[in-house]
Design an enzyme around this catalytic site. Sequence first.
Site, PDB file in Angstrom:
ATOM      1  N   CYS A   1      -7.081  -9.080 -12.207  1.00  0.00           N
ATOM      2  CA  CYS A   1      -7.108  -8.346 -10.942  1.00  0.00           C
ATOM      3  C   CYS A   1      -7.178  -9.375  -9.831  1.00  0.00           C
ATOM      4  O   CYS A   1      -8.216 -10.045  -9.660  1.00  0.00           O
ATOM      5  CB  CYS A   1      -8.305  -7.400 -10.862  1.00  0.00           C
ATOM      6  SG  CYS A   1      -8.465  -6.619  -9.228  1.00  0.00           S
TER       7      CYS A   1
ATOM      8  N   MET B   1      -1.826  -4.695  -5.072  1.00  0.00           N
ATOM      9  CA  MET B   1      -2.651  -5.439  -6.013  1.00  0.00           C
ATOM     10  C   MET B   1      -2.490  -6.926  -5.730  1.00  0.00           C
ATOM     11  O   MET B   1      -1.390  -7.398  -5.416  1.00  0.00           O
ATOM     12  CB  MET B   1      -2.225  -5.145  -7.452  1.00  0.00           C
ATOM     13  CG  MET B   1      -2.217  -3.663  -7.804  1.00  0.00           C
ATOM     14  SD  MET B   1      -0.732  -2.792  -7.244  1.00  0.00           S
ATOM     15  CE  MET B   1       0.439  -3.298  -8.495  1.00  0.00           C
TER      16      MET B   1
END
Length: 396
Positions: free
Chosen positions: A104, A318
């Site tokens: 992430c 993201m």
Amino acid sequence: MSHKPQIRIPATYLRGGTSKGVFFRLDDLPESAQQAGAARDALLLRVIGSPDPYGKQIDGMGGATSSTSKTVIVSKSSRADHDVDYLFGQVSIDQAFVDWSGNCGNLSAAVGPFAIAGGLVDPARVPRDGIAIVRIWQANIGKTIIAHVPMTDGTVQETGDFELDGVTFPAAEVQLEFMDPAAEEEGAGGAMFPTGKLVDELDVPGVGTLKATMINAGIPTIFVEASAIGYTGTELQDAINGDAKALARFETIRAHGALRMGLIKSLDEIVTRQHTPKVAFVAPPADYVASSGKAVAAGDIDLLVRAMSMGKLHHAMMGTAAVAIGTAAAIPGTLVNLAAGGGERQAVRFGHPSGTLRVGAEAVLVDGNWAVTKAIMSRSARVLMEGWVRVPGGSF
């Protein structure tokens, strides 16, 4: 009737970039969860509140979106040239599994601050004032991230005037360097372009034959042209996330792209690989109004990008996909590069549903193959709550 009391586990709830997650120090986890396996997964699922057939994660720390159903485990690094090891778990909302297949990028911004505050970084490497350089080993993908963490009076500086579209309030800037970001995915041979091409013809049953740039950088990502799938690139979440047929179409594209990239061996494997690869669609610059009501002018951006995450259109972008965007934009001939006008470039500013983001990448051609030494972007991070998270005894 006998019952087991709840277990308290030290934890910190942090925002990193446009995501939130529950952070743990490895040594603070129950012994059975300090190793990868069923016990660890069961614990993290219960912490977040999954699987939840209602899709709300009411009985846990999750926020029922891909951006808020996240967990992080950090430990002192066993590698001499790194400070900490960082492991990311994307927790499924409605199914009983944790996806460990990728990183992430947003929460990467919170790893350095968490590690410093948690005593995981050698104090000799942390200045009282200035910038602390935290060398992070990203264990999911086996890559190095360098975090530049601001320090003031011996503590991590969290407040500041750095603004990030998709985050309501300003905070302190944390610059991240993703070193050698081409992901070494199993089945892809460590290649940035696993098919060997900058643009492929991807046959997708029920959709058609799409031009696609499939890249392993930051996170495996499949880029397609917005116009080829009936979009303009200016869409916000409501235009897609309420359209069941559109979501199914994106999942079909993702499955066939994953198969072509060598990330899965059969199409039915995609259901247990929700986190990767990502699907994104690109378009040349255009005026639009972001989800906050902010006007984004075509002249202020190089291209438009919208990306899917965990089956939904992401509300911003993201961090790992931003690395893929920056990397692909730096390589002439990819769909991302062409949408940005083509040619050589070291940075792009792209428009996403919440606003804009700038990301840089350094690409070089070596023996006929493209390589990227690093990708750079800025994020911010902030502790939201710290203390203990509680889980019912016997749940893992």
